[in-house]
Each structure stands twice: as structure tokens, then as C-alpha cells.
Design an enzyme around this catalytic site. Structure first.
Site, PDB file in Angstrom:
ATOM      1  N   GLY A  77       3.431 -19.170 -14.638  1.00  0.00           N
ATOM      2  CA  GLY A  77       4.191 -19.783 -15.715  1.00  0.00           C
ATOM      3  C   GLY A  77       3.872 -21.239 -15.980  1.00  0.00           C
ATOM      4  O   GLY A  77       4.564 -21.889 -16.760  1.00  0.00           O
ATOM      5  N   ASP A 124      -7.965  -7.909 -11.257  1.00  0.00           N
ATOM      6  CA  ASP A 124      -8.884  -8.817 -11.960  1.00  0.00           C
ATOM      7  C   ASP A 124     -10.293  -8.755 -11.378  1.00  0.00           C
ATOM      8  O   ASP A 124     -10.861  -9.767 -10.964  1.00  0.00           O
ATOM      9  CB  ASP A 124      -8.385 -10.267 -11.896  1.00  0.00           C
ATOM     10  CG  ASP A 124      -6.987 -10.446 -12.441  1.00  0.00           C
ATOM     11  OD1 ASP A 124      -6.654  -9.781 -13.427  1.00  0.00           O
ATOM     12  OD2 ASP A 124      -6.224 -11.249 -11.865  1.00  0.00           O
ATOM     13  N   TRP A 144      -0.461 -19.942 -23.865  1.00  0.00           N
ATOM     14  CA  TRP A 144      -0.755 -21.300 -24.339  1.00  0.00           C
ATOM     15  C   TRP A 144      -1.803 -21.315 -25.456  1.00  0.00           C
ATOM     16  O   TRP A 144      -2.824 -22.001 -25.370  1.00  0.00           O
ATOM     17  CB  TRP A 144      -1.209 -22.196 -23.183  1.00  0.00           C
ATOM     18  CG  TRP A 144      -0.062 -22.820 -22.452  1.00  0.00           C
ATOM     19  CD1 TRP A 144       0.586 -23.966 -22.750  1.00  0.00           C
ATOM     20  CD2 TRP A 144       0.596 -22.278 -21.300  1.00  0.00           C
ATOM     21  NE1 TRP A 144       1.610 -24.193 -21.871  1.00  0.00           N
ATOM     22  CE2 TRP A 144       1.643 -23.163 -20.965  1.00  0.00           C
ATOM     23  CE3 TRP A 144       0.423 -21.129 -20.527  1.00  0.00           C
ATOM     24  CZ2 TRP A 144       2.492 -22.948 -19.901  1.00  0.00           C
ATOM     25  CZ3 TRP A 144       1.269 -20.916 -19.472  1.00  0.00           C
ATOM     26  CH2 TRP A 144       2.288 -21.812 -19.165  1.00  0.00           C
ATOM     27  N   SER A 149      -5.188 -18.282 -21.033  1.00  0.00           N
ATOM     28  CA  SER A 149      -4.084 -17.362 -20.805  1.00  0.00           C
ATOM     29  C   SER A 149      -2.843 -17.925 -21.477  1.00  0.00           C
ATOM     30  O   SER A 149      -2.420 -19.038 -21.162  1.00  0.00           O
ATOM     31  CB  SER A 149      -3.829 -17.214 -19.301  1.00  0.00           C
ATOM     32  OG  SER A 149      -2.650 -16.476 -19.067  1.00  0.00           O
ATOM     33  N   GLU A 154      -5.257 -13.115 -22.784  1.00  0.00           N
ATOM     34  CA  GLU A 154      -5.865 -13.841 -21.660  1.00  0.00           C
ATOM     35  C   GLU A 154      -7.097 -13.089 -21.162  1.00  0.00           C
ATOM     36  O   GLU A 154      -7.523 -12.091 -21.731  1.00  0.00           O
ATOM     37  CB  GLU A 154      -4.842 -14.007 -20.533  1.00  0.00           C
ATOM     38  CG  GLU A 154      -4.284 -12.706 -19.993  1.00  0.00           C
ATOM     39  CD  GLU A 154      -3.151 -12.917 -19.009  1.00  0.00           C
ATOM     40  OE1 GLU A 154      -2.748 -14.069 -18.782  1.00  0.00           O
ATOM     41  OE2 GLU A 154      -2.651 -11.906 -18.468  1.00  0.00           O
ATOM     42  N   ASP A 211     -15.036 -14.906 -11.340  1.00  0.00           N
ATOM     43  CA  ASP A 211     -16.150 -14.427 -12.165  1.00  0.00           C
ATOM     44  C   ASP A 211     -17.437 -14.720 -11.414  1.00  0.00           C
ATOM     45  O   ASP A 211     -17.684 -15.864 -11.022  1.00  0.00           O
ATOM     46  CB  ASP A 211     -16.171 -15.129 -13.517  1.00  0.00           C
ATOM     47  CG  ASP A 211     -17.412 -14.788 -14.326  1.00  0.00           C
ATOM     48  OD1 ASP A 211     -17.538 -13.629 -14.749  1.00  0.00           O
ATOM     49  OD2 ASP A 211     -18.263 -15.686 -14.504  1.00  0.00           O
ATOM     50  N   ASN A 241      -4.657 -23.176 -21.172  1.00  0.00           N
ATOM     51  CA  ASN A 241      -4.421 -22.968 -19.748  1.00  0.00           C
ATOM     52  C   ASN A 241      -5.752 -22.663 -19.081  1.00  0.00           C
ATOM     53  O   ASN A 241      -6.410 -21.671 -19.410  1.00  0.00           O
ATOM     54  CB  ASN A 241      -3.446 -21.804 -19.544  1.00  0.00           C
ATOM     55  CG  ASN A 241      -2.936 -21.697 -18.120  1.00  0.00           C
ATOM     56  OD1 ASN A 241      -3.140 -22.591 -17.308  1.00  0.00           O
ATOM     57  ND2 ASN A 241      -2.260 -20.600 -17.821  1.00  0.00           N
ATOM     58  N   ALA A 242      -6.176 -23.504 -18.141  1.00  0.00           N
ATOM     59  CA  ALA A 242      -7.490 -23.390 -17.507  1.00  0.00           C
ATOM     60  C   ALA A 242      -7.469 -22.365 -16.372  1.00  0.00           C
ATOM     61  O   ALA A 242      -7.554 -22.708 -15.189  1.00  0.00           O
ATOM     62  CB  ALA A 242      -7.949 -24.752 -17.003  1.00  0.00           C
ATOM     63  N   ILE A 243      -7.357 -21.081 -16.760  1.00  0.00           N
ATOM     64  CA  ILE A 243      -7.501 -19.989 -15.803  1.00  0.00           C
ATOM     65  C   ILE A 243      -8.367 -18.896 -16.442  1.00  0.00           C
ATOM     66  O   ILE A 243      -8.738 -18.987 -17.605  1.00  0.00           O
ATOM     67  CB  ILE A 243      -6.153 -19.410 -15.343  1.00  0.00           C
ATOM     68  CG1 ILE A 243      -5.447 -18.648 -16.474  1.00  0.00           C
ATOM     69  CG2 ILE A 243      -5.241 -20.497 -14.793  1.00  0.00           C
ATOM     70  CD1 ILE A 243      -4.253 -17.849 -15.992  1.00  0.00           C
ATOM     71  N   ASP A 244      -8.694 -17.886 -15.661  1.00  0.00           N
ATOM     72  CA  ASP A 244      -9.470 -16.728 -16.128  1.00  0.00           C
ATOM     73  C   ASP A 244     -10.836 -17.129 -16.681  1.00  0.00           C
ATOM     74  O   ASP A 244     -11.183 -16.826 -17.827  1.00  0.00           O
ATOM     75  CB  ASP A 244      -8.689 -15.944 -17.191  1.00  0.00           C
ATOM     76  CG  ASP A 244      -7.408 -15.333 -16.657  1.00  0.00           C
ATOM     77  OD1 ASP A 244      -7.151 -15.461 -15.444  1.00  0.00           O
ATOM     78  OD2 ASP A 244      -6.673 -14.726 -17.435  1.00  0.00           O
TER      79      ASP A 244
END
Length: 323
Positions: free
Chosen positions: A119, A43, A175, A173, A210, A101, A154-157
Site C-alpha cells: 500500500g 510473480d 499510482w 503498480s 501492474e 526479473d 510506484n517503483a516496483i515490478d
């Protein structure tokens, strides 16, 4: 006896002619630019610092750091942080951050990242700042935005972009896919009661899209995203797709006009040869040119995740192509 040994040359040519999306398509993808030194990464987010050197931050460690003088030879530079901030442990037992980021604005470097557990969408995005952008110089400022198990995202990436004088953060991601919120440019955190915009998803569960990244080129905003499964070594099926919109909030369409909210997206790069599961991408600018950074799993090195970098070329009709 294999199929190859039983087909005549004429029959083989005829078979390939009706299978343009298999063997021929795989051969059309360029290999990543050769890099040396510390190639292991996951990533990646890459930037050319004001000092002239390149920095890459990634999943792994306490946000793993790599440095380079020329963008080709990379050295291990430890981690962004010496220790995980205490609040990270609310989201996993190891204080393990994901998918950073990096960007520069208002005289500082801004590093966004996610903390979660596999997950789960009990997740949060945090932010840190630095004057130099170098590992060991970051000051953490806590949560930017979070999600709970009752949410449909989903609060990622995270990934940032400025548009029309406003600051936006895409994320997501599974969801139901990719979302976006507006940030306060002063604090770098989500505005109070900001709407959560929906940018991309898939019609099939588990909505395997995602890692968004949005860039501006010409009159359009381009949404790059990773589709299918990562993190399984040579069994990974990650690939990068893209769509574009005239408004930062969408709708994002592929070159056929199909919305990314309905499963659309042009295939930009997928696994080929030894380079398996290309994804976890970001885009950075260097000397006026756009570059795509991503990871792949090296089939000739036990599926080890490594740094891929390709130049982005823009076609006459405004679509990105890897070179």
C-alpha cells in the site's frame, strides 16, 4: 431450484449465445502446461540458462529460486541471496523483495527486483548480477530507481528490454499505472535525469494495473500487464491484458485501437476453472519459441499460488494468444 434445472435445452443454448464473454469465454482459455515438483510460486520470471537448465525466481523468501532440467519438473533451490542486503530495510521491516526479473547480456545474468511495503509507493528497484544465474551466486549492486510518496508512480515490478540499441526498464503498480525509464547499459541503473514515460493506466481509481512486461515481435513491441486484484487466493481477480506499439515508448494500443493510457488492452488470459487470478506474468524464450509464465491461485488447493506456463502463439495479424 437452480436456473439450470428450469431452463429448457433450447432456452439454455439461446442464453449462451447472447453471453459470449462469460461461460463460453472462460472455456476458451487453455489450462497451464502440467508441471511437477515444487509448483508453489508468485510473480515468476523464467530463463533457460547457458548451462541448459531452467531457473525461475519469484516473490517469496529472499527472492525464491526454482530449478528444472526440462522446464516441467521443478525443485526448490532456496533463495537468490543468503541474506537481504542492508539497504532493503529502508523500504520494509522484513527485507522482503518482490517481483524479480532475470535477463542475460554482456556475459552476465541480471536480476532486477523491488523492495516496498504493502500500500506504499515509498519503493525501490535494485539489481544484482551473476556469471551463472544460479541461486547463491548473486552480487547486489544497490538501487536502480526509486519512488517516494510525492511521486505519481510506484517503483516496483521491474522488467527489462533492449530496443534500438538502448536499455529500458518498465515498472509500475497502481499510482497511475505503468511507467518506463532508460537505463545505463554499463551499470544497469537509471540514467541521470531520465524522463519517466507513461505507458498504461486506467480511468478509474485505484488504477489497478501492474506487473508490466514488454517483448518485441515483428515490427511491434507488446506490453503485457496484470489488471485488477492479486494476492487474495481464490478471491483474486488478476487477469493479463496486452497492447502493442511501433515505438518502445508507445503509444500502446489494443486491437480496437484504444490506447492503454485510456484503459485499453486486449484480454489475453483470465481465471477459469481451478486456475484463479492469472497474473504476475513474464515472457521467456526457449528454442525459438515464446512462453508465458505466471502464477495462479489453485481453487482445488486452498488458493495456493502456483506456476502457470503456456506457449505463446502469434496470430496472422500479430497478436499473442495462449496455447
Amino acid at each position: 431450484m437452480t436456473l439450470r434445472t428450469t431452463l429448457t435445452a433450447t432456452a439454455t443454448a439461446a442464453l449462451l449465445a447472447i453471453l459470449p464473454n462469460t461461460a463460453q469465454a472462460a472455456q476458451s482459455y487453455p489450462d497451464p502446461r502440467p508441471v511437477t515438483g515444487q509448483q508453489i510460486i508468485h510473480d515468476p520470471t523464467v530463463i533457460r540458462l547457458k548451462s541448459g537448465q531452467y531457473a525461475a525466481y519469484s516473490t517469496g523468501g529472499v527472492i525464491g529460486a526454482r530449478l528444472s532440467k526440462d522446464g516441467r519438473h521443478w525443485t526448490d533451490a532456496g533463495n537468490a541471496f543468503a541474506e537481504p542486503p542492508g539497504w532493503w530495510y529502508e523500504y520494509n521491516d522484513t527485507g522482503d523483495p518482490w517481483a524479480p526479473d532475470i535477463s542475460y547480456r554482456a556475459g552476465r545474468y541480471w536480476l532486477y527486483y523491488a523492495v516496498s511495503s504493502w500500500g506504499s509507493n515509498h519503493s525501490a528497484i535494485g539489481v544484482a548480477t551473476s556469471r551463472s544465474g544460479l541461486p547463491g551466486t548473486w552480487t547486489d549492486h544497490g538501487k536502480v530507481f526509486s519512488s517516494e510518496t510525492t511521486d505519481h508512480w510506484n517503483a516496483i515490478d521491474p522488467a527489462l528490454i533492449r530496443a534500438d540499441g538502448r536499455l529500458w526498464m518498465s515498472f509500475g503498480s497502481y499510482w497511475t499505472g505503468i511507467r518506463m525509464v532508460e537505463l545505463d547499459p554499463r551499470t544497469g541503473k537509471a540514467l541521470t535525469d531520465t524522463p519517466v514515460h507513461h505507458l498504461a493506466t486506467r480511468p478509474d481509481t485505484p488504477y489497478a494495473v501492474e506487473g508490466p512486461y514488454i517483448v518485441r515481435h515483428g515490427r511491434h513491441y507488446y506490453l503485457f500487464a496484470s489488471y485488477d486484484a492479486c494476492c487474495a487466493g481464490v478471491n483474486s481477480t488478476y487477469k493479463i491484458k496486452v497492447g502493442r506499439a511501433k515505438d518502445i515508448k508507445g503509444p500502446y494500443l489494443d486491437s480496437t485501437g484504444k490506447p492503454m493510457l485510456e484503459g485499453g488492452g486486449d484480454l489475453l488470459l483470465e481465471g477459469h476453472g481451478r486456475f484463479i487470478g492469472t497474473g504476475g506474468q513474464s515472457v521467456f524464450q526457449d528454442k525459438g519459441e515464446d512462453w508465458l509464465a505466471y502464477h495462479y491461485y489453485d481453487a482445488e488447493d486452498g488458493g495456493t499460488p502456483k506456476l502457470g506456463i503456456n506457449k505463446l502463439h502469434w496470430s496472422k495479424d500479430g497478436w499473442p494468444e495462449v496455447r
